[in-house]
Design a protein around this motif. Structure first.
Motif, mmCIF file in Angstrom:
data_model
loop_
_atom_site.group_PDB
_atom_site.id
_atom_site.type_symbol
_atom_site.label_atom_id
_atom_site.label_comp_id
_atom_site.label_asym_id
_atom_site.label_seq_id
_atom_site.Cartn_x
_atom_site.Cartn_y
_atom_site.Cartn_z
ATOM 1 N N TRP A 341 0.839 -1.222 0.000
ATOM 2 C CA TRP A 341 0.000 0.000 0.000
ATOM 3 C C TRP A 341 0.859 1.250 0.000
ATOM 4 O O TRP A 341 0.600 2.205 -0.742
ATOM 5 C CB TRP A 341 -0.914 -0.047 1.233
ATOM 6 N N LEU A 342 1.905 1.253 0.852
ATOM 7 C CA LEU A 342 2.795 2.409 0.944
ATOM 8 C C LEU A 342 3.477 2.670 -0.391
ATOM 9 O O LEU A 342 3.597 3.832 -0.830
ATOM 10 C CB LEU A 342 3.839 2.161 2.034
ATOM 11 N N ASP A 343 3.903 1.607 -1.076
ATOM 12 C CA ASP A 343 4.560 1.763 -2.375
ATOM 13 C C ASP A 343 3.618 2.363 -3.422
ATOM 14 O O ASP A 343 4.058 3.099 -4.309
ATOM 15 C CB ASP A 343 5.075 0.396 -2.855
ATOM 16 N N ARG A 344 2.344 2.028 -3.311
ATOM 17 C CA ARG A 344 1.369 2.586 -4.262
ATOM 18 C C ARG A 344 1.039 4.041 -3.942
ATOM 19 O O ARG A 344 0.923 4.873 -4.839
ATOM 20 C CB ARG A 344 0.069 1.762 -4.226
ATOM 21 N N GLU A 345 0.872 4.340 -2.640
ATOM 22 C CA GLU A 345 0.324 5.635 -2.249
ATOM 23 C C GLU A 345 1.372 6.722 -2.002
ATOM 24 O O GLU A 345 1.126 7.899 -2.289
ATOM 25 C CB GLU A 345 -0.537 5.467 -0.983
ATOM 26 N N ALA A 346 2.520 6.358 -1.441
ATOM 27 C CA ALA A 346 3.500 7.380 -1.052
ATOM 28 C C ALA A 346 3.980 8.237 -2.226
ATOM 29 O O ALA A 346 4.121 9.463 -2.073
ATOM 30 C CB ALA A 346 4.682 6.723 -0.339
ATOM 31 N N LYS A 348 2.442 9.447 -4.543
ATOM 32 C CA LYS A 348 1.438 10.459 -4.911
ATOM 33 C C LYS A 348 1.630 11.743 -4.105
ATOM 34 O O LYS A 348 1.070 12.786 -4.456
ATOM 35 C CB LYS A 348 0.033 9.910 -4.686
ATOM 36 N N GLY A 349 2.394 11.649 -2.994
ATOM 37 C CA GLY A 349 2.766 12.842 -2.238
ATOM 38 C C GLY A 349 1.788 13.296 -1.181
ATOM 39 O O GLY A 349 1.967 14.365 -0.591
ATOM 40 N N ALA A 350 0.753 12.496 -0.896
ATOM 41 C CA ALA A 350 -0.269 12.957 0.052
ATOM 42 C C ALA A 350 -0.151 12.307 1.436
ATOM 43 O O ALA A 350 -0.848 12.711 2.364
ATOM 44 C CB ALA A 350 -1.666 12.681 -0.510
ATOM 45 N N LEU A 351 0.712 11.322 1.583
ATOM 46 C CA LEU A 351 0.785 10.583 2.850
ATOM 47 C C LEU A 351 1.636 11.311 3.888
ATOM 48 O O LEU A 351 2.605 11.988 3.562
ATOM 49 C CB LEU A 351 1.381 9.193 2.634
ATOM 50 N N THR A 352 1.257 11.116 5.151
ATOM 51 C CA THR A 352 2.043 11.625 6.277
ATOM 52 C C THR A 352 2.458 10.462 7.170
ATOM 53 O O THR A 352 2.002 9.326 6.998
ATOM 54 C CB THR A 352 1.225 12.609 7.123
ATOM 55 N N GLU A 353 3.305 10.770 8.153
ATOM 56 C CA GLU A 353 3.742 9.753 9.116
ATOM 57 C C GLU A 353 2.553 9.139 9.845
ATOM 58 O O GLU A 353 2.499 7.923 10.065
ATOM 59 C CB GLU A 353 4.700 10.390 10.130
ATOM 60 N N ILE A 354 1.593 9.971 10.230
ATOM 61 C CA ILE A 354 0.410 9.462 10.940
ATOM 62 C C ILE A 354 -0.431 8.577 10.029
ATOM 63 O O ILE A 354 -0.941 7.525 10.457
ATOM 64 C CB ILE A 354 -0.420 10.625 11.523
ATOM 65 N N ASP A 355 -0.568 8.945 8.775
ATOM 66 C CA ASP A 355 -1.296 8.097 7.822
ATOM 67 C C ASP A 355 -0.703 6.695 7.792
ATOM 68 O O ASP A 355 -1.434 5.692 7.745
ATOM 69 C CB ASP A 355 -1.232 8.685 6.411
ATOM 70 N N SER A 396 4.304 17.243 15.148
ATOM 71 C CA SER A 396 5.573 16.854 14.506
ATOM 72 C C SER A 396 5.359 16.132 13.180
ATOM 73 O O SER A 396 6.301 15.902 12.426
ATOM 74 C CB SER A 396 6.383 15.954 15.435
ATOM 75 N N ASN A 397 4.116 15.758 12.883
ATOM 76 C CA ASN A 397 3.759 14.945 11.725
ATOM 77 C C ASN A 397 4.296 15.530 10.419
ATOM 78 O O ASN A 397 3.988 16.660 10.063
ATOM 79 C CB ASN A 397 2.235 14.836 11.665
ATOM 80 N N ARG A 398 5.137 14.749 9.711
ATOM 81 C CA ARG A 398 5.740 15.207 8.457
ATOM 82 C C ARG A 398 5.129 14.464 7.278
ATOM 83 O O ARG A 398 4.765 13.289 7.385
ATOM 84 C CB ARG A 398 7.250 14.934 8.444
ATOM 85 N N PRO A 399 5.082 15.111 6.115
ATOM 86 C CA PRO A 399 4.702 14.388 4.898
ATOM 87 C C PRO A 399 5.823 13.424 4.496
ATOM 88 O O PRO A 399 7.002 13.672 4.781
ATOM 89 C CB PRO A 399 4.530 15.494 3.863
#
Length: 606
Positions: A341-346, A348-355, A396-399
């Motif tokens: 999932w991370l490989d598909r979504e990250a 795209k630039g919208a994910l954060t550490e909390i996601d 502290s949550n970073r993209p």
């Protein structure tokens, strides 16, 4: 929303000055010059209930290890290398000075800063006999005095301090425990007889939880019931809990083996122990000096030494090992789904550490077996990955950005086993330096996975195997290579560890982590962690009993960060064989899309 992890900022540097000022008022009122605040509870636990988070409440520092020393005009927070950056960010440095333990211990700082003739106060329930001895030596060098307090001075000023936890105590099924409490107590009493002790005070809740096959929920992410036990060499044991926590199931499971006694009767029971005479063993690692003094004041003889249960618990039986293997296969499927999932979504630039944390927890929940996470997930993007024990918060949550490293260290509590895994991945293209550092960490990881060692070898003796590829480039990491792990208990379990401080010989059945790393402050961090099991190894022609490690964790290692040109053929063969095992164990449990991702992520290299 994450069910098991909060992202709230529970503390703030701005709170520290006011609270430290109140503590200083209390010091002046009582005639003390200083007070020491360790990050510990009455059981010297790493993970403590909210009512024992005194260090975090007072200073703002939320790490799992550290000591604050508050004098009337100055203060220090002493932390190890894992928390150097975090301590400086979380406390008001105009009021409290972060100090790195590698440079100055808490005792050294006390000896050079306590005024001559000054009185340093401490809570005897939060220190072992050994730590008090070191404090006595420190204040002596300063020409001062050390004195115990009857009530913790932080508790005096902490008006809204949470109440002690009251999670229900429940039996741990024999199918998972693998040995009855009757059998365990027989073995414990044999150890007591060998040591010539008449009673054992069990101050480590993990130990009586294991001995009596009980679990609870008094501490976050660890199924731990807080309390004490007294095991006599002959007669019925006593378990000391808040009565509100005792379930009918727990009472029935313990039966005639032990008597449940309200926790407020514990100190009286220590008096009785002392008055009866005989030798009483108190654990040197978790037994508070207050325990020792109470027994001695009643006329008893205290033998301070290792609680024999610690080593017994560390050696897993067949049921615990089988449960761990099952738990790791289940967890491996959840982690593989997450990484795909991370490989598909990250990108795209919208994910954060909390996601990322919330997604991984969701995949674990979908196993249907998750009881909790085993610790708050460390989800670090870019420079946050360089903080080994980083905890993401809303502020502290970073993209998760392209061409950066993302590190996630997480674990699960299943009733059949506890897991802990770290994976470091790149989103986009890694730099040559990132690949070099990652591959050196991987080489160290492989060295531990492949090491063969004679019976009697300690973790300290093999720790450098993980560091050699980094040392060759003038690099290192400031934490141990591996910790022990419990069986549906604490994710960090002693006494076994792979570290410079690992003095316990490794035994067949012990479980540990294998987690070398590298951290470039302000840029990125790398860690590769699998859990391993000590197993026998046969060496043709050898004349020594030899051990090695079985790897328990199965999850892809990011090949985009691997530089095979600095790996040996043997290391490449290990990586390919490991990835073949990952495919073999996980592929049949994955949907077609994730299975195709796994095939690519574990393709042979070299």
């Amino acid at each position: 929303m994450a069910r098991f992890q909060s992202f709230d900022d529970s503390t703030s540097p701005s709170q520290g000055p006011q609270r430290i000022a109140k503590l200083r008022d209390e010091l002046a009122r009582r005639g003390y010059d200083g007070f020491i605040v360790p990050r510990a509870d009455e059981h010297q636990g790493e993970y403590v209930p909210k009512c024992a988070e005194r260090l975090a409440w007072l200073t703002g520092f939320t790490g799992s290890a550290g000591t604050a020393v508050i004098f009337r005009n100055e203060a220090a927070l002493v932390v190890d290398g894992r928390y150097t950056v975090q301590a400086a960010e979380q406390v008001d440095t105009s009021v409290i000075s972060p100090v790195q333990m590698a440079e100055t211990s808490a005792e050294d700082w006390i000896s050079t800063h306590l005024p001559s003739g000054g009185v340093l106060a401490y809570d005897p329930w939060l220190h072992t006999a050994d730590s008090v001895k070191r404090l006595e030596q420190a204040v002596s060098r300063a020409g001062g005095a050390l004195t115990p307090v009857d009530i913790n001075l932080v508790d005096v000023i902490w008006i809204d301090r949470p109440l002690p936890p009251q999670a229900p105590v429940r039996p741990h099924p024999l199918d998972y425990a693998g040995e009855s409490a009757v059998s365990k107590l027989e073995r414990i009493r044999k150890k007591m007889a060998d040591a010539k002790v008449d009673a054992l005070v069990v101050s480590d809740p993990h130990n009586f939880a294991w001995a009596f096959n009980l679990r609870g929920g008094d501490v976050g992410h660890t199924p731990l019931p807080l309390g004490y036990a007294i095991i006599p060499r002959e007669g019925r044991a006593k378990l000391f809990f808040d009565p509100a926590k005792i379930t009918n199931e727990a009472g029935a499971a313990v039966g005639d083996l032990a008597e449940f006694v309200p926790i407020n009767g514990f100190q009286g029971a220590l008096d009785d122990l002392g008055q009866r005479g005989g030798k009483v063993r108190v654990d040197s690692a978790t037994g508070a000096v207050a325990l020792i003094r109470r027994v001695e004041a009643a006329g008893g003889a205290v033998d301070v030494g290792a609680d024999p249960i610690s080593l017994m618990k560390a050696v897993k039986n067949e049921a615990e090992i089988a449960g761990s293997r099952t738990a790791h296969r289940r967890d491996g499927v959840a982690v593989a789904r997450f990484l795909a999932w991370l490989d598909r979504e990250a990108p795209k630039g919208a994910l954060t550490e909390i996601d990322a944390v919330e997604a991984l927890e969701a995949f674990r929940i979908e196993t249907g077996a998750l009881k909790n996470i085993s610790f708050p997930s460390i989800s670090g993007a870019g420079p946050n990955a360089a903080l080994p024990h980083y905890r993401v918060t809303s502020s502290s949550n970073r993209p998760i950005k392209r061409n950066q490293i993302f590190l996630i260290d997480s674990g699960a509590q299943y009733e059949d086993g506890t897991t802990d895994i770290t994976r470091t991945v790149v989103v986009g293209e890694p730099s040559a330096e990132m690949k070099d550092r990652f591959t050196r960490v991987l080489k160290g990881h492989i060295a531990i996975a492949q090491v063969v060692f004679p019976k009697g070898t300690t973790g300290a003796q093999i720790d450098s195997f993980a560091r050699k590829p980094l040392w060759e480039a003038g690099l290192d990491f400031d934490h141990g290579t591996g910790h022990g792990i419990g069986s549906y208990l604490s994710v960090h379990e002693g006494p076994q560890r792979i570290a410079k401080t690992g003095t316990t010989p490794l035994e067949i059945g012990m479980m540990l982590s294998n987690e070398p790393g590298f951290y470039k402050p302000g840029a990125y961090g790398i860690r590769i962690e699998n859990l391993v099991l000590v197993e026998p190894r046969q060496i043709l022609g050898g004349d020594r009993e030899m051990f090695g490690f079985e790897t328990l964790t199965f999850s892809p290692i990011d090949l985009r960060l691997v530089d095979t040109s600095i790996m040996t053929q043997d290391e490449i063969a290990w990586l390919n064989a490991y990835h073949a095992q990952v495919r073999d164990k996980l592929a049949s449990k994955l949907d077609a899309e994730t299975k195709a991702w796994l095939e690519e992520a574990t393709r042979p290299v070299g």
